[in-house]
Design an enzyme around this catalytic site. Structure first.
Site, PDB file in Angstrom:
ATOM      1  N   SER A   1      10.441  -3.706   8.339  1.00  0.00           N
ATOM      2  CA  SER A   1       8.781  -3.589   8.967  1.00  0.00           C
ATOM      3  C   SER A   1       8.380  -4.893   9.793  1.00  0.00           C
ATOM      4  CB  SER A   1       7.863  -3.008   7.875  1.00  0.00           C
ATOM      5  OG  SER A   1       6.458  -2.676   8.661  1.00  0.00           O
TER       6      SER A   1
ATOM      7  N   ASP B   1       9.318   7.381  12.160  1.00  0.00           N
ATOM      8  CA  ASP B   1       9.563   7.397  10.782  1.00  0.00           C
ATOM      9  C   ASP B   1       8.159   7.669   9.955  1.00  0.00           C
ATOM     10  OD1 ASP B   1       8.230   5.046  10.892  1.00  0.00           O
ATOM     11  OD2 ASP B   1       9.880   3.888  10.081  1.00  0.00           O
TER      12      ASP B   1
ATOM     13  N   HIS C   1       9.010   5.392   6.401  1.00  0.00           N
ATOM     14  CA  HIS C   1       8.874   3.969   6.603  1.00  0.00           C
ATOM     15  C   HIS C   1       9.136   3.313   5.487  1.00  0.00           C
ATOM     16  CE1 HIS C   1       8.225   0.500   9.014  1.00  0.00           C
ATOM     17  NE2 HIS C   1       7.387   0.096   8.120  1.00  0.00           N
TER      18      HIS C   1
END
Length: 526
Positions: A98, A428, A481
């Protein structure tokens, strides 16, 4: 948790620091894993504390300020050097996730840049120390919901809650004022501005065009055949071209923010877009002297005329949302503009790109001169992901409230991509596939001006399959995610590379989405 609104560093008398070690991010809370599953599996093939390191950092700070305050970048450099030296000169495999992906991109520029701005490791530091970078859920080109978080402290979840329980979130009967407190706090976190969309209209589209136009949300939702559209085996590749989706009239993903469903759908020549910048911001938002106390935000220095002018502009693209934030949150963006940039470099040899503000934007920096290093883009697809928004004004009687909100009553018709004021595309659930995959699929593919050494890049997508029942917990095929951190296929890929395999040896590219088609639609000089 708030930082100083002027400096972006510690407020007076308050110090909050990240936990160090593998426990820093193994679990977010009891039973809710983040890195724990991967750590446990790496231990099975011989990894332990001396050859596995959790690079914890204060994710609230701008990337360069983590070095200014905590020397985090210097510590990471020293740790990697020690790991290589004490493990028979074997290079490391970096696995950022991320925002950490952008942080590590910044690190790779910092570590080779000369002092005092950089780590003075020299132009071959990455080539000597890094085998591969396996980016999980990479928001390389930003995420649209980072904008809505800063603009109105909300995203799809808040809009959905408003839709099913109108008035509950905004009810101030208990004096909580949750969204105002969230906005006041998050606007002091400079790191959030690293996630704003990069590349402007070239990447994200304009009033009339976007790479994903024609995307059919309904067909993706019911797509049961999860055979990759493109998969490589050693030196050969097989790609099956999926039929183009039927173009859907009225879906303009390039309009990241539209005030009203009509503005989101009608032809651009019918849009009457007022110039919001001519409106005065000298008067208070509230028409009466209403104290807002701890929930004060920069909105409370705007007049209602200014607020109305922002709405009258109708539509904002990736090329104009930054100016909008500079208009409604000038203090925040003044700090942010000193640490981050969102454009596309015309000439990467220009000395200005040696400044750290460009280092986390892959469109304004170059990868290290490390032809043997590999870059992976590993991310989930098959989940509706926020791409653009329909907004409306909040009731004018809310003197201390945020003046703009997602219009949760805005719903789509046959294409099903608009739900609760949010247009969705493939991704995602947090990062659109366009942002996660473009750089590996095209921007860095082969020798480009962003990848002059021609290091190999691999796009590996993981199609989402939710758990069949509660006994499966968050599932081993989930590709959302966060839950992708427990995805069995992803973990296997990482373990194989960590054990010495190359990207080609684990299967090369694996693509389920339309990222290759979308990437080809983007006219970017490489």
């Amino acid at each position: 948790m708030s930082l100083d609104n002027e400096t972006g560093l510690d407020p007076s008398g308050v110090r909050v620091r990240p936990v160090s070690g593998l426990v820093a991010a193994d679990y977010f809370a009891l039973g809710y894993f983040v890195w724990a599953v991967l750590i446990e599996n790496m231990a099975r093939i011989g990894y332990e504390d001396k050859n596995m390191h959790m690079a914890a950092y204060d994710w609230r700070l701008s990337f360069q300020n983590t070095e200014v305050r905590d020397q985090t970048l210097s510590r990471l450099k020293s740790t990697i050097e020690l790991m290589v030296k004490t493990n028979d000169d074997r290079k490391v495999v970096a696995i950022p996730h991320s925002m950490g992906v952008l942080y590590f991109l910044h690190f790779m520029k910092w570590v080779e840049a000369p002092a005092p701005m950089g780590g003075a490791g020299g132009p071959d530091w990455c080539a000597k120390h890094i085998k591969a970078v396996m980016n999980i859920g990479p928001p390389f080109l930003g995420v649209p919901k980072a904008f809505t978080g800063l603009f109105s402290a909300e995203a799809k979840d808040v809009a959905f809650a408003r839709a099913i329980a109108p008035g509950f979130i905004d009810n101030d009967i208990f004096g909580l004022q949750t969204l105002q407190h969230m906005m006041r706090m998050s606007r002091t976190w400079d790191s959030t501005m690293s996630m704003l969309p990069k590349g402007g209209e070239t990447i994200w589209g304009d009033l009339d065009w976007s790479p994903e136009e024609g995307h059919d949300c309904l067909s993706k939702k019911h797509k049961h055949n999860r055979t990759p559209m493109c998969k490589e085996h050693n030196s050969s590749s097989t790609c099956t071209k999926e039929p183009d989706f039927e173009e859907k009239a009225g879906v303009h993903y390039g309009r990241i923010l539209s005030f009203g469903k009509m503005a989101a759908e009608q032809p651009s020549y019918k849009l009457n877009m007022a110039d919001y910048k001519v409106a005065s911001i000298s008067n208070k938002l509230a028409q009466h002297n209403v104290p807002c106390g701890e929930v004060w935000t920069e909105y409370h220095e705007m007049s209602w005329e200014s607020v109305q002018a922002v709405a009258d502009h109708k539509v904002y693209t990736a090329g104009t949302i930054l100016d909008l934030l500079r208009f409604v949150a000038p203090k925040m963006m003044q700090r942010g503009d000193g640490h981050f940039s969102y454009g596309i470099a015309d000439n990467l040899d220009d000395p200005k790109y040696r400044h750290y503000k460009y280092w986390s934007n892959p469109l304004e920096t170059v990868l290290p001169d490390a032809p043997d290093m590999e870059i992976f883009c590993l991310y989930g697809v098959g989940i509706p992901t926020e791409r653009s928004y329909v907004y409306r004004l909040s009731p004018s009687s809310d003197m201390c409230y945020i003046p703009f909100r997602i219009d949760s009553s805005a719903e789509g018709n046959s294409n099903h991509c608009l739900k609760g004021g949010v247009h969705f595309v493939d991704g995602d659930e947090s990062v659109p596939a366009l942002s996660a995959g473009f750089m590996c699929a095209k921007g860095w593919k082969g020798e480009t001006r962003f990848n002059p050494s021609g290091m190999e890049t691999f796009t590996r997508e993981y199609y989402h399959a939710p758990p069949a029942n509660l006994l499966e917990g968050r599932g081993i095929q989930s590709s959302s995610h966060i839950d992708i951190m427990g995805n069995a296929a992803l973990i296997e890929d990482i373990m194989r590379v960590a054990a010495g395999a190359t990207g080609r040896e684990i299967g090369g590219n694996q693509v389920y989405s339309d990222i290759l088609k979308w990437s080809e639609r983007i006219n970017l000089h490489l």
